[in-house]
Scaffold this active site. Structure first.
Site, PDB file in Angstrom:
ATOM      1  N   LYS B  89       0.443  -1.124  -0.142  1.00  0.00           N
ATOM      2  CA  LYS B  89       0.202   0.203   0.131  1.00  0.00           C
ATOM      3  C   LYS B  89       0.714   1.293  -0.141  1.00  0.00           C
ATOM      4  O   LYS B  89       0.717   2.333  -0.836  1.00  0.00           O
ATOM      5  CB  LYS B  89      -0.783   0.259   1.276  1.00  0.00           C
ATOM      6  CG  LYS B  89      -2.248  -1.033   1.032  1.00  0.00           C
ATOM      7  CD  LYS B  89      -3.034  -1.126   0.603  1.00  0.00           C
ATOM      8  CE  LYS B  89      -4.242  -1.872   0.255  1.00  0.00           C
ATOM      9  NZ  LYS B  89      -5.158  -1.446  -1.225  1.00  0.00           N
ATOM     10  N   GLU B 111      -9.764   6.039   3.725  1.00  0.00           N
ATOM     11  CA  GLU B 111     -10.761   5.274   4.089  1.00  0.00           C
ATOM     12  C   GLU B 111      -9.823   3.580   4.330  1.00  0.00           C
ATOM     13  O   GLU B 111      -8.100   3.583   3.541  1.00  0.00           O
ATOM     14  CB  GLU B 111     -11.435   4.041   2.959  1.00  0.00           C
ATOM     15  CG  GLU B 111     -11.046   3.390   1.770  1.00  0.00           C
ATOM     16  CD  GLU B 111     -10.214   4.013   0.753  1.00  0.00           C
ATOM     17  OE1 GLU B 111      -9.856   5.273   0.721  1.00  0.00           O
ATOM     18  OE2 GLU B 111      -9.763   3.246   0.397  1.00  0.00           O
ATOM     19  N   SER B 376       1.435  -9.773  -1.075  1.00  0.00           N
ATOM     20  CA  SER B 376       1.562  -8.420  -0.735  1.00  0.00           C
ATOM     21  C   SER B 376       1.612  -7.544   0.607  1.00  0.00           C
ATOM     22  O   SER B 376       1.433  -6.339   0.947  1.00  0.00           O
ATOM     23  CB  SER B 376      -0.621  -8.010  -1.015  1.00  0.00           C
ATOM     24  OG  SER B 376      -0.976  -8.839  -0.735  1.00  0.00           O
TER      25      SER B 376
HETATM   26  C1  LIG Z   1      -1.582  -7.417   2.463  1.00  0.00           C
HETATM   27  C2  LIG Z   1      -2.889  -6.658   1.348  1.00  0.00           C
HETATM   28  N1  LIG Z   1      -3.222  -7.397   0.730  1.00  0.00           N
HETATM   29  C3  LIG Z   1      -4.375  -6.679  -0.187  1.00  0.00           C
HETATM   30  C4  LIG Z   1      -5.302  -6.127   0.077  1.00  0.00           C
HETATM   31  C5  LIG Z   1      -5.968  -5.908  -0.535  1.00  0.00           C
HETATM   32  O1  LIG Z   1      -5.957  -4.303  -1.437  1.00  0.00           O
HETATM   33  P1  LIG Z   1      -5.721  -4.186  -3.242  1.00  0.00           P
HETATM   34  O2  LIG Z   1      -6.458  -5.328  -3.653  1.00  0.00           O
HETATM   35  O3  LIG Z   1      -6.122  -2.780  -3.278  1.00  0.00           O
HETATM   36  O4  LIG Z   1      -4.550  -4.830  -3.596  1.00  0.00           O
HETATM   37  C6  LIG Z   1      -4.897  -5.022   1.126  1.00  0.00           C
HETATM   38  C7  LIG Z   1      -5.798  -4.378   1.948  1.00  0.00           C
HETATM   39  O5  LIG Z   1      -6.444  -4.337   2.471  1.00  0.00           O
HETATM   40  C8  LIG Z   1      -3.452  -5.622   1.920  1.00  0.00           C
HETATM   41  O6  LIG Z   1      -3.407  -4.930   3.288  1.00  0.00           O
END
Ligand SMILES: Cc1ncc(COP(=O)(O)O)c(C=O)c1O
Lengths: 256, 393
Positions: B89, B111, B376
């Site tokens: 993020k 948000e 992620s």
């Molecule tokens: C670690 C992690 N992965 C994925 C996401 C999902 O978001 P996005 O689909 O925008 O990557 C989040 C959202 O809070 C997250 O914290």
């Protein structure tokens, strides 16, 4: 000419419009409320069709929308209820709501059903101008539906001119950039904004909405425009059990 | 076939800017300036320097040996979990805060679902000395408590969203209402590739660093910058778009986007948007959306707060429709098990969001292919959920 256009052409006094959410407080109260408002002296009506995620609305209309959905209100049902609209109500009536329910209903179907019911115009705050021109305008105009655009104190002059060109009912001036239900705080800034718009001598009449709640704010709006729209303040009244009998006094308290 | 946004703000049928007039001036300001600003040398220099020295980029591309052995593939993890604040993020919030500064904004709103985007926003606001307000669903405040504390410690105000399902969708509604009521001086840092144009494209560009690095890292490690499969989880879809971005035109690469099935796609408690949704408009763009026949948004469910969202970004809707990427889904149970497996095989505790992407490996058949999974985020915020589920501790 639809009823809305005729009203603006003929009426000399300030115009009062009332917004309410269909299906609130009772699922089948839509036409009773509309009829009571006309009898009490409202000049035209905006009937809201509820949406689960009303981002332009404050708590009062959020709650009424949620309650209406819980009661079972849908666009389908609303159009069924509106079949008797023109037997009971003769003032102009607009529909107001968000774009997604319209999209799911189908734009063509929506225009057709609205025209069939005797609706005169539509307010869809999250329908962009570009999409309106490309995909909605023909259908709206074919069915004599006035599309109402919003203008805020931050809307620049070029865009206001463009909106004026695309409008064929009235232009909805927001007293400030705000969600619905905030009381109008008339400051020198808002007055100079109203005066600025008035001086533009637009082709379309203007009305002020968002934050109009009493005679004072209504009169202030009528100084600069053709009148005002009352929403959240009326929705609060609908919270009372004997709401129908309270409508005449409410309308009188706004007009003189 | 273009995979990217056109000059009207659309990806095929999807995208656009379905916003009330109150948001138009701010969104239009952004639309007319974002490309120019992000291409200015001084912006690029500051962005790259912060990504390097503050975020700790490039994030490693790690060949997970024991995981690879288990599945019979060469599995690389793109370690976004090692970024400062623990997820991808921050790539986006660094970009947007620099943009907000150049637009002269004084106040930042955001948000958040899992709290990772809220933390990443609070972080860059502290870094730049800007006021920060974060909207977070009441349910998420409870299940992601450590992140709430982190935001507060960095000086952000966290406001609970109490409407609807009290999760990410409702937090987004509240942030949009805040922006309507504060039309001057405020910038809204949206945390995923959702929202009105230009947000999906802008956020995708900031997150595209993930695949940009992955390609040269693959080249270093395998001799080719391509891969057979690239996987990522999808909430709104920002880590997935970032992970796919520089592979989109490399047509031999199979892209797999993993959505949250919650308790099962047809259990009534799911967030598998492409499986359950139809074309619709939410939060300013036309995309695929979980909704009733009447166009009311259906409350989603996932154990993972970051994937608990009824829509996906418009670029994903497009990639799904033209079949450039495959959209699949994984249940709560499958994700948690995959999280535990990674902890025990590799000593890495993944965020439950990322564990959804890992869990899909279990459903694939391999013969030594090269696979990249976007890790992620890290699982620190999810420890309580893991402990509860597995009866640990
Ligand atoms: C670690 C992690 N992965 C994925 C996401 C999902 O978001 P996005 O689909 O925008 O990557 C989040 C959202 O809070 C997250 O914290």
């Amino acid at each position: 000419m639809n009823r809305l256009q005729t009203l603006f052409k003929e009426k000399k006094d300030p115009i009062l419009s009332i917004y309410f959410t269909a299906g609130y407080p009772d699922l089948n109260s839509t036409l009773d409320i509309a009829e009571a408002l006309e009898k009490a002296g409202a000049d035209f009506l905006e009937i809201g069709f509820p949406y689960s995620d009303p981002v332009a609305d404050g708590p009062v209309i959020q709650n009424s929308s949620q309650k209406a959905l819980e009661n079972g209100m849908t666009l389908n049902l609303l159009f069924e209820q509106l079949r008797d609209l023109r037997k009971r109500v003769s003032i102009p009536v607009l529909l107001m709501g968000y774009v997604n329910p319209v999209l799911q209903y189908g734009v063509e179907n929506f225009c057709h059903a609205a025209a069939e019911a005797g609706i005169d115009g539509v307010i869809v705050p999250d329908l962009p101008m570009y999409e309106y021109e490309e995909l909605y305008r023909n259908c709206f105009e074919q069915h004599q539906l006035s599309n109402i655009f919003l203008v805020t104190p931050q809307t620049v002059e070029d865009r206001i001119r463009k909106i004026d060109d695309l409008s064929n009912g009235f232009i909805y001036l927001l007293s400030s950039s705000a969600t619905t239900g905030k009381n109008l705080a008339v400051s020198t800034d808002t007055e100079s904004y109203f005066a600025r718009i008035k001086a533009m001598k637009l082709k379309n009449p203007t009305m002020i909405g968002f934050g109009i709640s009493d005679k004072e704010s209504f009169n202030k709006a009528a100084q600069y425009t053709r009148g005002a729209i009352v929403g959240s303040a009326f929705m609060k009244l609908l919270g009372a059990p004997d709401y129908l009998s309270r409508i005449p006094k409410f309308i009188q308290s706004l007009k003189n | 076939m273009s995979y990217h946004v056109n000059e009207k703000g659309y990806y095929g049928n999807f995208g656009g800017a379905y916003i009330p007039e109150m948001l138009y001036p701010n969104v239009e300001e952004l639309r007319s300036k974002y490309l120019k600003i992000i291409h200015e040398p001084d912006f690029k220099q500051e962005f790259e320097l912060l990504l390097k020295d503050y975020v700790g980029r490039p994030s490693p591309l790690y060949l997970a040996h024991r995981l690879s052995e288990r599945y019979g593939a060469k599995i690389f993890l793109k370690r976004e979990d090692l970024n400062h604040t623990g997820a991808h993020k921050i790539n986006n919030t660094i970009g947007q805060i620099l943009l907000a500064q150049r637009l002269g904004k004084k106040r930042i709103i955001a948000e958040t679902g899992a709290g990772q985007h809220g933390v990443a926003t609070a972080t860059v606001c502290a870094l730049k000395g800007l006021e920060c307000v974060v909207y977070m669903g009441e349910v998420d405040i409870e299940r992601q408590a450590p992140n709430v504390a982190r935001m507060k410690m960095m000086g952000a105000t966290v406001i609970p969203a109490t409407s609807g399902s009290k999760t990410l969708k409702d937090a987004t509604n509240e942030a949009m209402r805040d922006w309507i009521n504060n039309p001057v001086d405020t910038h809204y840092i949206i945390g995923s590739v959702v929202g009105p144009h230009p947000y999906p494209d802008m956020v995708a560009r900031f997150q595209s660093i993930i695949s940009e690095e992955t390609r040269w890292q693959l080249k270093e490690k395998t001799g080719t910058e391509s891969a057979d499969y690239v996987l990522a989880c999808v909430g709104g879809g920002s880590n997935a778009v970032g992970m796919f971005y520089h592979f989109l035109e490399d047509e031999q690469v199979k892209l797999i986007a993993v959505e949250a099935a919650g308790k099962g796609v047809h259990s009534g408690k799911s967030a598998a948007t492409t499986a359950l949704g139809r074309e619709g408009v939410l939060h300013g763009s036309r995309s695929i959306l979980m909704q009733t026949n009447d166009g009311q948004v259906v409350e989603p469910y996932s154990i993972s707060a970051g994937l608990d969202y009824p829509g996906i970004g418009p670029q994903h809707a497009h990639l799904h429709t033209i079949k450039r990427a495959q959209y699949v889904n994984i249940t709560d149970d499958e994700a948690l098990k995959a999280g535990l497996l990674l902890a025990q095989l590799e000593g890495i505790i993944p965020a439950i969001e990322s564990a959804h992407a890992l869990a899909y490996l279990e459903k694939m058949k391999f013969k030594g292919e090269t696979v990249v999974v976007c890790l992620s985020g890290r699982g620190d915020k999810d420890l309580a959920t893991y402990m509860n589920y597995f009866g640990l501790g």
